[in-house]
Design an enzyme around this catalytic site. Structure first.
Site, PDB file in Angstrom:
ATOM      1  CE  LYS A  16      -3.572   2.393   2.601  1.00  6.05           C
ATOM      2  NZ  LYS A  16      -4.593   2.302   3.648  1.00  6.05           N
ATOM      3  CE  LYS A  60      -5.979   2.035  -0.682  1.00  5.84           C
ATOM      4  NZ  LYS A  60      -6.314   2.240   0.690  1.00  5.84           N
TER       5      LYS A  60
END
Ligand code: PBG
Length: 319
Positions: free
Chosen positions: A189, A242
């Site tokens: 992330k 992400k």
């Protein structure tokens, strides 16, 4: 003579398509706000709404009827505090929302597991001064996980990027008997500016600093591979990259190198860019999101978290 265009004729083009976007792979994020009675629109994400506990069953029922298989839940609590206690309150917003959806539908319920929507300072862990503490946060994440599982969550998805969060959550779940609850880890992330519209959607903006001390530097690739490897070693059942579109190289590598179920999160900024351009008449929203989702799938995503899951389902049910 070799003519590549032969295979691009109508029907043949579809027959030789290498990637098939399927509704069963899509996950719809749903925001549930404890303080509202009727759905409220999210200005920074045209077409998206926060649900109330009252409106949630109808929305979940609609998603189920359209064939959307899964939701990713985010809660907006009425109270926030220093330690994010609303995140593990058995009567908290997310726990209530999970129970409601499980009582009224057969949707697969995935919960975002983080403190930032529940802490007064908006960070994803406990703080001391301006430092976000790692190890002190882990037992709390374990408690949040068991409260989600107890409410009926099918999968928990830790997104806080604390080191060792996956093993802490796995142990907490196992101790409480939730040995069959899988963990979808937000493993790679990035500290991305594309989360901007989400901060309005989930009111998870921070009172000081930024998230660069725990989320990854967009400049890094090898580190993402390392992060994913560590999370798998700690017990993650599924991993996530992400955001999606600017990080397709990472997605491809993660899928190829580890072969584990891999999710991509097409984040709020990726949604808003297209939705805003479409509002201005500069892009065809439907064609743009279909292309973006197809490319994310092509790059190796088994599952895609997308704010267009419902719209995609509507398209499928019309055709
Ligand atoms: C919580 C969380 C965030 C997103 C998902 N979970 C925000 C953040 O990390 O700042 C972003 C999702 C989106 O932008 O659509 N940690």
């Amino acid at each position: 003579m070799r003519r590549m265009r032969r295979l691009r004729a109508p029907k043949i083009r579809e027959m030789v398509a290498e990637t098939d976007l399927s509704l069963k792979d899509l996950i719809q994020p749903v925001f549930v706000d404890e303080r509202i009675a009727v759905p409220r629109k999210i200005d920074a994400m045209p077409g998206q709404f926060r649900q109330s506990l009252e409106s949630l069953p109808a929305e979940a029922g609609l998603l189920e009827d359209l064939g959307v298989p899964a939701v990713l839940l985010f809660g907006l609590p009425s109270q926030k505090d220093e330690v994010g206690s609303g995140a593990y309150d058995t009567q908290g917003i997310i726990q209530k929302a999970v129970r409601l959806i499980k009582e009224t539908t057969n949707l697969l319920v995935i919960t975002d597991l983080c403190l930032c929507e529940y802490t007064s300072h908006g960070h994803c862990g406990l703080i001391k001064g301006e430092k976000v503490l790692n190890d002190e946060t882990l037992p709390i994440l374990g408690e949040v996980a068991t409260s989600h599982a107890e409410a009926g969550a099918d999968i928990v998805a830790p997104s806080g990027m604390m080191d060792h969060m996956v093993s802490a959550i796995r142990s907490a779940l196992d101790v409480e008997g939730y040995t069959d609850t899988p963990i979808l880890s937000y493993a790679a992330k990035y500290a991305s500016t594309f989360y901007g519209p989400f901060r309005e959607a989930a009111e998870s903006g921070f009172s000081f600093g930024d998230r660069k001390g725990y989320q990854m530097n967009p400049a890094n690739f090898a580190e993402a591979v390392w992060e994913v490897q560590l999370d798998i070693e700690e017990g993650a059942d599924m991993v996530m990259v992400k955001p999606a579109l600017p990080y397709l190289d990472v997605l491809r590598a993660v899928k190829d190198m580890f072969g584990v179920p891999t999710a991509a999160y097409q984040v709020s900024g990726e949604y808003s860019m297209i939705a805003a351009a479409a509002e201005k008449g500069w892009l065809d929203e439907r064609a743009a999101f279909l292309e973006a989702l197809t490319c994310i799938k092509r790059a190796g995503a088994d599952m895609i978290i997308t704010y267009w899951a419902k719209d995609f389902a509507k398209l499928k049910s019309e055709s």
